[in-house]
Enzyme design. Structure first.
Site, mmCIF file in Angstrom:
data_model
loop_
_atom_site.group_PDB
_atom_site.id
_atom_site.type_symbol
_atom_site.label_atom_id
_atom_site.label_comp_id
_atom_site.label_asym_id
_atom_site.label_seq_id
_atom_site.Cartn_x
_atom_site.Cartn_y
_atom_site.Cartn_z
ATOM 1 N N HIS A 62 0.542 -0.924 -0.354
ATOM 2 C CA HIS A 62 0.135 -0.063 -0.433
ATOM 3 C C HIS A 62 0.948 1.156 0.101
ATOM 4 O O HIS A 62 1.397 1.177 1.209
ATOM 5 C CB HIS A 62 -0.905 0.198 1.139
ATOM 6 C CG HIS A 62 -1.428 -0.952 0.932
ATOM 7 N ND1 HIS A 62 -2.639 -1.507 0.374
ATOM 8 C CD2 HIS A 62 -1.387 -2.772 1.719
ATOM 9 C CE1 HIS A 62 -3.261 -2.498 1.506
ATOM 10 N NE2 HIS A 62 -2.448 -2.831 1.810
ATOM 11 N N PHE A 63 1.005 1.528 -0.934
ATOM 12 C CA PHE A 63 1.526 3.153 -0.912
ATOM 13 C C PHE A 63 1.328 4.052 -1.147
ATOM 14 O O PHE A 63 2.055 5.172 -1.069
ATOM 15 C CB PHE A 63 2.670 3.474 -2.307
ATOM 16 C CG PHE A 63 3.943 2.517 -2.323
ATOM 17 C CD1 PHE A 63 4.588 0.986 -1.060
ATOM 18 C CD2 PHE A 63 4.730 1.815 -3.654
ATOM 19 C CE1 PHE A 63 5.757 0.243 -0.790
ATOM 20 C CE2 PHE A 63 5.945 0.914 -3.547
ATOM 21 C CZ PHE A 63 5.734 0.184 -2.206
ATOM 22 N N ARG A 64 -0.144 4.556 -0.507
ATOM 23 C CA ARG A 64 -1.193 5.521 -0.355
ATOM 24 C C ARG A 64 -1.058 6.935 -1.106
ATOM 25 O O ARG A 64 -1.378 7.715 -1.018
ATOM 26 C CB ARG A 64 0.183 6.381 0.614
ATOM 27 C CG ARG A 64 0.094 4.989 1.777
ATOM 28 C CD ARG A 64 -0.888 4.216 2.371
ATOM 29 N NE ARG A 64 -0.936 3.532 3.206
ATOM 30 C CZ ARG A 64 -1.560 2.882 3.911
ATOM 31 N NH1 ARG A 64 -2.448 2.692 3.162
ATOM 32 N NH2 ARG A 64 -1.698 2.453 5.025
ATOM 33 N N ASN A 94 -6.190 1.023 -1.832
ATOM 34 C CA ASN A 94 -7.176 1.588 -1.240
ATOM 35 C C ASN A 94 -6.900 2.851 -0.553
ATOM 36 O O ASN A 94 -6.499 3.115 0.275
ATOM 37 C CB ASN A 94 -7.367 0.650 0.138
ATOM 38 C CG ASN A 94 -6.211 0.159 0.492
ATOM 39 O OD1 ASN A 94 -4.928 0.254 -0.091
ATOM 40 N ND2 ASN A 94 -5.918 -0.418 2.146
ATOM 41 N N HIS A 179 -9.166 -9.840 0.284
ATOM 42 C CA HIS A 179 -8.706 -9.729 2.273
ATOM 43 C C HIS A 179 -10.302 -10.698 2.923
ATOM 44 O O HIS A 179 -10.632 -9.665 2.896
ATOM 45 C CB HIS A 179 -9.083 -8.030 2.497
ATOM 46 C CG HIS A 179 -9.045 -8.235 3.645
ATOM 47 N ND1 HIS A 179 -7.732 -6.862 4.303
ATOM 48 C CD2 HIS A 179 -9.319 -8.020 4.876
ATOM 49 C CE1 HIS A 179 -7.797 -7.212 5.779
ATOM 50 N NE2 HIS A 179 -8.289 -7.693 6.634
ATOM 51 N N HIS A 233 -2.732 -13.013 3.346
ATOM 52 C CA HIS A 233 -2.295 -12.711 4.464
ATOM 53 C C HIS A 233 -2.997 -13.774 5.829
ATOM 54 O O HIS A 233 -3.813 -13.092 6.015
ATOM 55 C CB HIS A 233 -1.904 -11.258 5.287
ATOM 56 C CG HIS A 233 -3.766 -10.487 4.737
ATOM 57 N ND1 HIS A 233 -3.971 -10.458 5.062
ATOM 58 C CD2 HIS A 233 -3.361 -9.136 4.468
ATOM 59 C CE1 HIS A 233 -5.825 -9.605 4.521
ATOM 60 N NE2 HIS A 233 -4.858 -8.341 4.343
ATOM 61 N N ASP A 306 2.059 -6.908 2.652
ATOM 62 C CA ASP A 306 1.438 -5.545 3.148
ATOM 63 C C ASP A 306 1.418 -5.090 3.623
ATOM 64 O O ASP A 306 1.189 -4.047 4.941
ATOM 65 C CB ASP A 306 0.452 -6.890 4.552
ATOM 66 C CG ASP A 306 -0.375 -6.205 4.521
ATOM 67 O OD1 ASP A 306 -1.003 -5.381 3.630
ATOM 68 O OD2 ASP A 306 -1.137 -6.765 5.309
ATOM 69 N N HIS A 310 2.026 4.189 7.946
ATOM 70 C CA HIS A 310 1.179 4.676 9.000
ATOM 71 C C HIS A 310 2.062 5.659 9.840
ATOM 72 O O HIS A 310 2.759 4.767 10.286
ATOM 73 C CB HIS A 310 0.114 4.471 9.977
ATOM 74 C CG HIS A 310 -0.844 3.683 8.786
ATOM 75 N ND1 HIS A 310 -2.211 3.814 8.141
ATOM 76 C CD2 HIS A 310 -0.844 2.491 8.859
ATOM 77 C CE1 HIS A 310 -2.516 3.206 7.875
ATOM 78 N NE2 HIS A 310 -2.523 2.288 7.958
HETATM 79 O O1 DOR Z 1 -3.891 -3.604 8.380
HETATM 80 C C1 DOR Z 1 -3.618 -3.379 7.358
HETATM 81 N N1 DOR Z 1 -3.963 -2.236 6.786
HETATM 82 N N2 DOR Z 1 -4.454 -4.261 6.161
HETATM 83 C C2 DOR Z 1 -4.877 -4.109 4.994
HETATM 84 O O2 DOR Z 1 -5.399 -4.954 4.872
HETATM 85 C C3 DOR Z 1 -4.687 -2.801 4.844
HETATM 86 C C4 DOR Z 1 -3.907 -2.176 5.574
HETATM 87 C C5 DOR Z 1 -3.604 -0.517 5.237
HETATM 88 O O3 DOR Z 1 -3.985 -0.129 4.010
HETATM 89 O O4 DOR Z 1 -3.083 -0.186 5.842
#
Ligand code: DOR
Length: 442
Positions: A62-64, A94, A179, A233, A306, A310
């Site tokens: 997830h590179f945001r 996402n 997921h 996962h 995964d 944050h």
């Molecule tokens: O812990 C998680 N964080 N699980 C996920 O499926 C999404 C991910 C996120 O994008 O922060």
């Protein structure tokens, strides 16, 4: 034989058939010869004492970008990737906005151009609103296909009821990562949390039964629809016999395990707190040990990180307001190689689960092997060396890792991305040279 652009000389080649000393010749970004390779026009890089493997492929990061680039962006995330020997990433949908339309996918591809340090592809997210569009979306260049969240996690993507899941599965043919946590049960359990809960309750709130139940529903829908499905996962011992039985039955089910679920356990909520909070959760030691055994038994197809960064400030919020997810793209390969060098798993298996297996699973063109004709995505290791997971090595914008301070066996000395030398003698060099991944899945 015409002369190569450059040659990697005298390395130990980690081939699926065994480990042999040999040379690798590279021209035009591709491996052109292995073993007896002839002359080089350019540099001859002495790889004596180094072990060479194909670049790792991390099929869950997830590179945001767009929308949440204070946590990570495509430049910083891909830089972290190559510093950890990952030369290809598949990024999750996402973001904000979510990658649920052709326009959003094209936007990510445009943003990556000229800024990505490794090769990339972006998943399209399934939602209840875009089901009719999925057959065309999964065929767009630059995507490995469609990802579905059956349990809600970071962001808004969710397809939770069987009827909608079934429709998503029928609207496409490519392997679909899922997921797998049962949303109805997650909601019920969350409502039952006490006031001001400690984060150690996270594996109870999102309990093992939430994962087991969802994986059971999903496997039943694979049997019904025939859709190739990749379950992400895996976190519980209860899912393992379900997966083994589905595979034995010949269903098109594959599965992933993360280093987090293999190397951390619930005791660590006491010292790392919400920094190891993720979905599905890191659980008790009995789950961790059972998952390790399943890796050894060959149940899992791939390792994935995964990577879900944050910031420290966000993570420090009181549970359950703290977001779920940990960084991991840079430590994925080093952690697993460390375990192999400690004798816990054959090195060949680690290499396969991060190169040939994901390439085969998703039909990636030209990657996952050191053979002639493949992209020159190569990682050169000093297996006698070691590396501390330290601030000056970590690249993610989030600025932390649950493994900080840990010394890992093995050190990455060189990384090549389609022949571009991006890590040289442990230092980042050159320019971002990533390109979109090509697929031959049809
Ligand atoms: O812990 C998680 N964080 N699980 C996920 O499926 C999404 C991910 C996120 O994008 O922060």
């Amino acid at each position: 034989m015409s002369s190569a652009d450059f040659i990697l000389k005298g390395g130990l080649l980690l081939l699926p058939t065994g480990h042999v000393v040999g040379d690798v010749a590279v021209s035009g970004g591709k491996i052109v010869a292995v073993g007896d390779v002839g002359e080089a026009k350019g540099e001859v890089i002495d790889c004596t004492g180094l072990a060479l493997m194909p670049g790792a492929i991390d099929t869950q990061v997830h590179f945001r970008e767009p929308g949440l680039t204070h946590k990570e962006d495509l430049e910083s995330g891909t830089r972290a990737a190559i510093c950890g020997g990952v030369t290809t990433i598949f990024e999750m949908p996402n973001t904000d906005p979510t990658t649920t339309t052709a326009e959003a996918l094209r936007d990510k591809l445009d943003r990556a151009e000229g800024r990505a340090w490794c090769d990339y592809a972006f998943f399209v997210g399934a939602s209840k609103e875009n089901i009719e569009d999925l057959p065309l979306l999964e065929m767009m260049p630059g995507t490995p296909g469609v990802k579905m969240f059956m349990g809600s996690s970071t962001g808004t993507l969710l397809v939770d009821d069987d009827d909608s899941v079934r429709e998503v599965m029928k609207h496409g043919v490519r392997p679909m990562p899922v997921h797998s946590e049962d949303e109805a049960r997650l909601r019920q359990r969350k409502a039952e949390l006490p006031e001001n809960p400690h984060v150690r309750l996270h594996p109870d709130a999102r309990d093992a039964e939430s994962a087991r139940l969802c994986t059971e529903r999903l496997i039943n829908l694979v049997r019904e629809t025939g859709r190739p499905t990749h379950i992400l996962h895996i976190s519980t011992k209860e899912e393992l016999p379900l997966l083994a039985a589905a595979k034995k039955e010949g269903l098109p089910v594959t599965c992933e395990v993360t280093p987090h679920h293999l190397t951390l356990n619930a005791d660590r909520y006491e010292d790392l707190g919400s920094f190891i909070q993720m979905n599905p959760p890191v659980r008790s030691e009995d789950h961790r040990l059972a998952i390790w055994q399943a890796v050894k038994d060959g149940l899992f197809d791939v390792f994935g990180s995964d990577h879900a960064p944050h910031t420290k400030e966000e993570k420090a919020k009181p549970y359950p307001h703290s977001p779920s997810g940990m960084p991991g793209v840079q430590t994925l390969l080093p952690l697993m190689v460390d375990r192999a060098l400690r004798g816990e798993l054959p090195l060949e298996q680690v290499v396969a689960m991060l190169t040939a297996n994901p390439a085969k699973l998703y039909g990636i063109e030209g990657k996952g092997s050191l053979a002639p004709g493949f992209d020159a995505d190569i990682v050169a290791w000093d297996l006698e060396g070691s590396r501390e997971v330290s601030q000056d090595w970590l690249q993610s914008k989030c600025g932390w890792s649950p493994y900080e301070g840990k010394r890992l066996r093995g050190r990455i000395d060189h990384v090549f991305v389609r022949g571009h030398h991006t890590i040289r003698n442990c230092e980042l060099v050159g320019e971002p040279s990533g390109a979109k991944v090509r697929f031959d899945w049809k």
